[in-house]
Design a protein around this motif. Structure first.
Motif, PDB file in Angstrom:
ATOM      1  N   SER B 153      13.638   4.395  -5.684  1.00  0.00           N
ATOM      2  CA  SER B 153      12.337   4.557  -5.511  1.00  0.00           C
ATOM      3  C   SER B 153      11.886   3.575  -4.585  1.00  0.00           C
ATOM      4  O   SER B 153      12.715   2.367  -4.495  1.00  0.00           O
ATOM      5  CB  SER B 153      11.513   4.121  -6.995  1.00  0.00           C
ATOM      6  OG  SER B 153      11.887   5.004  -7.978  1.00  0.00           O
ATOM      7  N   GLU B 154      10.853   3.381  -4.038  1.00  0.00           N
ATOM      8  CA  GLU B 154      10.502   2.486  -2.965  1.00  0.00           C
ATOM      9  C   GLU B 154       9.015   2.221  -2.657  1.00  0.00           C
ATOM     10  O   GLU B 154       8.182   3.119  -3.007  1.00  0.00           O
ATOM     11  CB  GLU B 154      10.995   3.067  -1.503  1.00  0.00           C
ATOM     12  CG  GLU B 154      10.144   4.051  -0.936  1.00  0.00           C
ATOM     13  CD  GLU B 154      10.442   4.413   0.562  1.00  0.00           C
ATOM     14  OE1 GLU B 154      11.686   3.686   0.935  1.00  0.00           O
ATOM     15  OE2 GLU B 154       9.989   5.167   1.139  1.00  0.00           O
ATOM     16  N   ILE B 155       8.666   0.994  -2.294  1.00  0.00           N
ATOM     17  CA  ILE B 155       7.352   0.745  -1.858  1.00  0.00           C
ATOM     18  C   ILE B 155       7.246   0.209  -0.682  1.00  0.00           C
ATOM     19  O   ILE B 155       7.995  -0.786  -0.291  1.00  0.00           O
ATOM     20  CB  ILE B 155       6.726  -0.428  -2.788  1.00  0.00           C
ATOM     21  CG1 ILE B 155       6.646   0.224  -4.300  1.00  0.00           C
ATOM     22  CG2 ILE B 155       5.568  -1.142  -2.357  1.00  0.00           C
ATOM     23  CD1 ILE B 155       6.228  -0.819  -5.282  1.00  0.00           C
ATOM     24  N   ALA B 156       6.500   0.726   0.290  1.00  0.00           N
ATOM     25  CA  ALA B 156       6.504   0.529   1.664  1.00  0.00           C
ATOM     26  C   ALA B 156       5.166   0.436   2.319  1.00  0.00           C
ATOM     27  O   ALA B 156       4.283   0.502   1.675  1.00  0.00           O
ATOM     28  CB  ALA B 156       7.363   1.774   2.252  1.00  0.00           C
ATOM     29  N   GLY B 157       5.091   0.089   3.488  1.00  0.00           N
ATOM     30  CA  GLY B 157       3.918   0.038   4.288  1.00  0.00           C
ATOM     31  C   GLY B 157       3.995   0.743   5.669  1.00  0.00           C
ATOM     32  O   GLY B 157       4.317   2.044   5.590  1.00  0.00           O
ATOM     33  N   HIS B 158       3.699   0.302   6.669  1.00  0.00           N
ATOM     34  CA  HIS B 158       3.960   0.684   8.033  1.00  0.00           C
ATOM     35  C   HIS B 158       3.018   1.729   8.465  1.00  0.00           C
ATOM     36  O   HIS B 158       2.846   1.842   9.721  1.00  0.00           O
ATOM     37  CB  HIS B 158       5.302   1.368   8.057  1.00  0.00           C
ATOM     38  CG  HIS B 158       5.911   1.944   9.663  1.00  0.00           C
ATOM     39  ND1 HIS B 158       5.898   1.188  10.634  1.00  0.00           N
ATOM     40  CD2 HIS B 158       6.110   3.085   9.673  1.00  0.00           C
ATOM     41  CE1 HIS B 158       6.095   1.859  11.434  1.00  0.00           C
ATOM     42  NE2 HIS B 158       6.477   3.225  11.062  1.00  0.00           N
ATOM     43  N   LEU B 159       2.626   2.899   7.570  1.00  0.00           N
ATOM     44  CA  LEU B 159       1.874   4.138   8.129  1.00  0.00           C
ATOM     45  C   LEU B 159       0.091   3.778   8.035  1.00  0.00           C
ATOM     46  O   LEU B 159      -0.185   4.522   8.751  1.00  0.00           O
ATOM     47  CB  LEU B 159       2.252   5.152   7.337  1.00  0.00           C
ATOM     48  CG  LEU B 159       3.691   5.585   7.645  1.00  0.00           C
ATOM     49  CD1 LEU B 159       4.091   6.511   6.465  1.00  0.00           C
ATOM     50  CD2 LEU B 159       3.873   6.421   9.120  1.00  0.00           C
ATOM     51  N   HIS B 160      -0.185   2.475   7.481  1.00  0.00           N
ATOM     52  CA  HIS B 160      -1.476   2.341   7.411  1.00  0.00           C
ATOM     53  C   HIS B 160      -2.185   3.603   6.867  1.00  0.00           C
ATOM     54  O   HIS B 160      -3.412   3.982   7.433  1.00  0.00           O
ATOM     55  CB  HIS B 160      -2.070   2.044   8.740  1.00  0.00           C
ATOM     56  CG  HIS B 160      -1.652   0.676   9.482  1.00  0.00           C
ATOM     57  ND1 HIS B 160      -2.117   0.028  10.544  1.00  0.00           N
ATOM     58  CD2 HIS B 160      -0.297   0.313   9.434  1.00  0.00           C
ATOM     59  CE1 HIS B 160      -1.264  -0.741  10.907  1.00  0.00           C
ATOM     60  NE2 HIS B 160      -0.064  -0.800  10.094  1.00  0.00           N
ATOM     61  N   PRO B 161      -2.018   3.940   5.866  1.00  0.00           N
ATOM     62  CA  PRO B 161      -2.808   5.149   5.099  1.00  0.00           C
ATOM     63  C   PRO B 161      -4.516   4.928   5.127  1.00  0.00           C
ATOM     64  O   PRO B 161      -4.808   3.847   4.642  1.00  0.00           O
ATOM     65  CB  PRO B 161      -2.217   5.603   4.023  1.00  0.00           C
ATOM     66  CG  PRO B 161      -1.737   4.220   3.423  1.00  0.00           C
ATOM     67  CD  PRO B 161      -1.133   3.665   4.783  1.00  0.00           C
ATOM     68  N   VAL B 162      -5.201   6.187   5.576  1.00  0.00           N
ATOM     69  CA  VAL B 162      -6.656   6.163   5.008  1.00  0.00           C
ATOM     70  C   VAL B 162      -6.999   7.375   4.449  1.00  0.00           C
ATOM     71  O   VAL B 162      -6.193   8.447   4.993  1.00  0.00           O
ATOM     72  CB  VAL B 162      -7.398   5.839   6.300  1.00  0.00           C
ATOM     73  CG1 VAL B 162      -7.225   4.472   7.000  1.00  0.00           C
ATOM     74  CG2 VAL B 162      -7.472   6.704   7.589  1.00  0.00           C
ATOM     75  N   ALA B 163      -8.137   7.523   3.711  1.00  0.00           N
ATOM     76  CA  ALA B 163      -8.287   8.886   3.136  1.00  0.00           C
ATOM     77  C   ALA B 163      -9.678   9.132   3.473  1.00  0.00           C
ATOM     78  O   ALA B 163     -10.450   8.072   3.791  1.00  0.00           O
ATOM     79  CB  ALA B 163      -8.183   8.908   1.658  1.00  0.00           C
TER      80      ALA B 163
END
Lengths: 835, 233
Positions: B153-163
């Motif tokens: 399992s992982e927790i990550a960032g990088h992609l700057h998600p917005v909905a």
């Protein structure tokens, strides 16, 4: 004529006299007057209605002066006259019209246009070897002035002609042009200017605009005004059906409008919004048994389609065009003999200009028909008729020059051959919109243009313009110069998305394919959900999806009603001046007989059930309805001022724990509803109307709301682009993914938190106050009604309030909280999970 | 009352951790007092200024102020910054003295772990923070860039998600958390960070069949939004 200078001394050269004679014409008095002024070296404003030979009058001094030169002198003459128009199409049109007299008189002058469409090599050549007469736009002039050899190019410039000046000066483009004029006055001190304008309320403002201002009282430009030819024949359409209380479609009047089209050669049908244009166009075609060629023209349609309509009109192939303000300006589109104005005219001057489009033969009367769509509009049409009768004008006040435009100009001047701040400040103050610019604001704007103007001096290394040891500011890098040139101009378009016919593939993604119908603002497309139907380009379309920056649509099946009615580009608020006339009519029962019967009855009814305010009074009514309690006010100050007032009143009522739930407004009035009994609170003194409407609402309440509102963010975005803080988005660039931009909303939030008195926030605030909130008008109103409130507590809705309340559902409720919408979506997730 | 902006009911269970998404745009694990923040992009403003966009030079201060508020509210023992803490490798040297001091005071409030990001592949070693490429805690790996073929399992960032959702004729676009049973992607925290719509194809390899949940952030609240309510840009 306003005055009659001695023009007998003006002698036209023989070539010109005989040319007029072969045409069977005589030079008109105002043409000779203008020539007289030009020969004396005096700048002049010519105010004349369409068809008075304004353009020829403007160019006559130039043509006469050039004709005195020998062929060899002519060769060396360089740029003699600049002609500036707000529309590039107009510049092209005028160049074509000018060719006729010049060719027929055998005058060997060079006449060229320069617009954004002119090829780069031709533009480069024009800067090196200019024509005698150059026709161009304010943006192109700014680019030429930012050129390194601008001083050589313009050193011998003799005349600048500014066409449609009344339209230019009311916008930031007018600010930009004024700064460029200030520079031209310095490069060519003996320059004269000629302004051509439709009738305006205060010609003196335009006369000042044309000349360089100084500390000492400055003589304005001379004024020549030509009165209208024959008086226009204007009528209000009497429909056989009763006028509705609200609504803007004028559906009941369509048969009569069609009949009027049938009875004329060529009709222009003006409407106020693009949505109305689409609607009227559809309704006319439903009745078009004779298959008359009726076309549609508005700013969102594909350019190719618009040009086709324009060409068909000029060649006389059309019987009618349904159009918006895009046809307001003075291009000669052919032989119009009737103007129909659907909906309220909103301003007397705008109405007169529209009416002027019918019948370009100066001495024949224009014919026009006003079509009110509801009872308030009937009042407004009658008021406008009175104003036209009295030849009264309501054009806007002169502008205070915008600081974001100044920042752009400073960059341009640094690109040219640099400047010393003292000199540039003096020069800029000669432009009339900037004549009151403080040295502090100038210095802060200069600082902003150089390094961003932040009190945290972080960007000295990255300055766009730098001061050298000789005290002169110059552009610092070729990239800064390039950025200036790419981002010139003051028109910031909403991001537009193309509307393309297409269909969905089986995979559920839209397949590209069909033709482009036009463009819509992104905010409109943002609100669409799959399957939504709306009217566009004269058809009912169904929203299929978005691909990149294209809206994919399909034609809706026959008989489907459009679901989204809100495509409302270009709404004008009611002018202050007409508002005053409407209030006066309400108060004066004798004028009601001029109105359609049902409107008179409606006012009579209001008088019986409630009261009609006297001129100068503000009527406020309270009444319960359903389980809500209403407060209705009738300021007649226009939609923008009412929206601002509605937000502020709601906030105040919230603070007083009156539980306001919402409000609705139109150009005439505003209704607020609440969960608590407002009438009772007024009766027992817990709610004071005087306090509620106190002027101090424009203080902290306003600031608090404004800081967070999308209105400020929008104004800030425009200022950020114009001032060069962020770059314009150019077509195709968004796909490269290499943009160095940050959302201006994020920038706004950070700047507001850390440097709330930054110059760019000041500029955005000024724009919001003027254009989006109508604060001045609201402030004037609050002052005016102080001590003149009349209040009626009613048992049920009043006749006047019904017409306002019916707007519910037509207008999105203002400022609906994003949190509510998100909570709804969360709820739907919950139901998804349960179901 | 809990200092969290989120009712305790919203918990993202991943590996052996129960993480709470907070409306400030951070994840919090209350038992270990572990705070996760991603993509601060400090000194983004000055980075863009080098290319001619002279944006207000207050983004670093603004971002650190927001982070300071979060730290004071949640009092973490350990803080993991999931990479792109600076917008570029020279970011640390462009920070002004005041910002350096503020940042140092925040580092004294918790044990910091700086994960390297693609914008800052070599974060400074001399800040008293542990500098790592990734770290695994409670069977969950914390890294900057999510892996398509991950081992755990992982927790990550990088992609700057917005909905984005649309309703009542309006559209609302907000930063969001994006998760499934064994992955969480954090929103970007920095004041000048934009975002990528969660329906963008860049997310497809990470969440096949678009099988994910989003938690949208709006002022002081957090909203769980199902993918059927979402729309693309």
């Amino acid at each position: 004529m306003s005055r009659a200078p001695n023009i007998s001394s003006v002698v036209l050269p023989e070539t010109f006299n005989s040319w007029f004679a072969t045409r069977g014409w005589q030079p008109r008095t105002h043409q000779l007057e203008l020539l007289h002024n030009a020969l004396k070296g005096r700048s002049t404003l010519l105010v004349a209605p369409t068809g008075a030979g304004k353009t020829l009058a403007g160019f006559l001094p130039t043509l006469v002066d050039l004709s005195t030169l020998t062929p060899s002198a002519l060769k060396k003459r360089g740029l003699h006259t600049l002609y500036i128009s707000p529309l590039k199409a107009l510049a092209v049109d005028i160049a074509r019209n000018l060719e006729t007299p010049v060719t027929e008189m055998g005058l060997p002058f060079t006449i060229e246009t320069r617009t954004g469409d002119t090829p780069a090599h031709k533009r480069a050549r024009q800067a090196e070897r200019p024509p005698h007469i150059l026709l161009t736009t304010p943006e192109q002039l700014a680019l030429l002035l930012a050129h390194r050899n601008a001083h050589e190019l313009f050193a011998n410039l003799k005349t600048v002609i500014l066409d449609e000046l009344h339209a230019l000066v009311t916008s930031k483009r007018g600010d930009l042009l004024s700064l460029d004029l200030a520079r031209l006055h310095r490069l060519a001190p003996s320059l004269i200017t000629i302004g051509l304008s439709a009738t305006v309320r205060e010609p003196i403002a335009l006369q000042r605009y044309l000349v360089a201002q100084s500390h000492a009282p400055t003589d304005p430009a001379e004024l020549i005004s030509v009165l209208g030819g024959a008086k226009a024949k204007i009528g209000i359409l009497k429909s056989s059906k009763r006028l509705p209380l609200a609504g803007h479609t004028a559906l009941a009047s369509m048969p009569e409008i069609y009949k009027a089209i049938l009875a004329h050669r060529m009709t222009l049908v003006f409407v106020n919004t693009r949505m109305q244009a689409e609607f009227v166009f559809q309704e006319l075609w439903k009745r078009n048994d004779g298959s008359l060629p009726i076309a549609l023209h508005h700013g969102s349609l594909d350019v190719g389609q618009r040009r086709k309509v324009e060409a068909a009109m000029v060649s006389g192939k059309l019987r009618a065009i349904v159009c918006t303000a895009t046809l307001d300006l003075g291009i000669d589109w052919g032989d119009v003999d009737l103007v129909v104005n659907v909906g309220a005219p909103k301003g007397a001057s705008r109405l007169m200009q529209r009416i002027g489009r019918s019948n370009h033969r100066f001495d024949e009367p224009s014919e026009a028909l006003l079509v009110p769509a509801n009872r308030f509009e009937a009042l407004e049409c009658q008021a406008a008729l009175g104003a036209v009768e009295a030849a009264a004008q309501d054009t806007p006040d002169a502008r205070i020059g915008a600081l974001d435009v100044l920042a752009q100009h400073i960059l341009g001047m640094a690109c040219a051959d640099g400047f010393k701040p003292d000199d540039l400040y003096r020069e800029i103050c000669t432009a009339s919109p900037y004549s009151t610019l403080s040295r502090e604001d100038f210095d802060r704007t200069l600082d902003f243009a150089a390094t961003g103007g932040y009190s945290l001096r972080a960007y000295e290394h990255f300055a766009k313009i730098k001061q050298s040891s000789d005290g002169i500011w110059r552009i610092a890098t070729p990239r800064a110069a390039q950025q200036y040139r790419m981002n010139i101009g003051t028109i910031v378009e909403a991001t537009m998305l193309k509307v393309r016919l297409g269909r969905m593939t089986k995979a559920g993604t839209p397949a590209r394919g069909g033709r482009v119908l036009g463009e819509v603002e992104d905010y409109f497309a943002e609100g669409l959900v799959f399957g939504d139907t709306f009217i566009f380009a004269g058809e009912v379309l169904r929203f299929e999806g978005l691909i990149g920056n294209e809206v994919i649509v399909a034609r809706a099946s026959k008989g489907v009603d459009p679901k989204i009615p809100a495509y409302a580009g270009g709404k004008f608020p009611l002018s202050t001046f007409l508002a005053e006339r409407v209030r006066a009519m309400l108060a004066d029962e004798k004028t009601w007989k001029l109105l359609p019967t049902e409107v008179g009855e409606w006012l009579q009814w209001q008088k019986e059930k409630s009261i009609l305010p006297k001129a100068g009074e503000l009527l406020i009514e309270s009444f319960p309805s359903g389980d809500r309690y209403y407060l209705a006010l009738y300021p007649f100050e226009g939609r923008l001022a009412h929206q601002t007032l509605g937000v502020l009143l709601t906030k105040r009522l919230e603070r007083l724990r009156m539980k306001p739930l919402g409000f609705v407004c139109n150009d005439y009035g505003i209704c607020i509803w609440a969960a608590r009994d407002l009438g009772e609170a007024i009766a027992n003194g817990r709610l004071s109307l005087d306090t509620l409407l106190d002027e101090d609402m424009l203080g902290d309440d306003l600031e608090e709301w404004l800081a967070e509102s999308s209105i400020m963010k929008r104004a800030f975005r425009y200022c950020a682009v114009i001032s060069g803080l962020i770059e314009r988005r150019h077509p195709g660039q968004e796909k490269s993914g290499k943009q160095v931009t940050v959302s201006t909303d994020l920038v706004y939030d950070v700047l507001r938190r850390h440097e709330p008195d930054h110059i760019l926030l000041k500029a955005a605030r000024a724009d919001a106050a003027l254009g989006l909130l109508d604060l001045k008008r609201l402030g004037d109103m609050l002052k005016r009604i102080n001590g003149h409130l009349i209040y009626r507590a009613l048992e049920k809705v009043s006749p006047l309030s019904v017409a306002v309340l019916l707007e519910i559902g037509r207008e999105a409720v203002y400022g609906e909280a994003a949190e509510d919408i998100l909570a709804d979506a969360e709820q739907s997730l919950l139901s998804e999970a349960i179901g | 009352m809990s200092p969290l902006t989120n009712s305790q009911s919203t918990v993202l269970s991943i590996g052996r951790l129960s993480m709470i998404p907070d409306a400030a745009g951070v994840l919090f694990e209350p038992d270990e007092r572990l705070l996760i923040v991603s993509d601060l992009h400090l000194e983004k403003g000055s980075s863009l200024a080098r290319r001619g966009a002279l944006l207000p030079p207050y983004d670093t201060r603004d971002t650190l102020n927001k982070l300071s508020a979060v730290i004071h509210r949640l009092m973490p023992k350990t803080l993991i910054a999931l990479g792109d803490t600076w917008h570029d490798g020279n970011g640390p040297s462009r920070m002004n003295d005041d910002d350096h001091q503020l940042f140092a005071s925040l580092r004294r409030k918790a044990d910091w772990i700086l994960i390297a990001g693609n914008h800052d592949p070599n974060p400074p070693q001399d800040l008293g923070a542990m500098v790592l490429d990734e770290i695994t805690i409670g069977e969950v790996t914390f890294r900057h860039e999510p892996l398509i073929k991950k081992q755990s399992s992982e927790i990550a960032g990088h992609l700057h998600p917005v909905a984005k959702i649309r309703a009542r004729g309006r559209s609302i676009r907000r930063k969001c958390f994006m998760s499934d049973s064994d992955r969480v992607i954090l929103p970007a925290f920095g004041s000048y960070t934009g975002g990528l719509n969660v329906l963008d194809s860049a997310f497809n390899p990470l969440f096949p069949n678009r099988d994910f949940l989003t938690h949208m952030i709006s002022s002081n609240e957090i909203f769980a939004i199902g993918r059927h309510s979402l729309v693309g840009d």
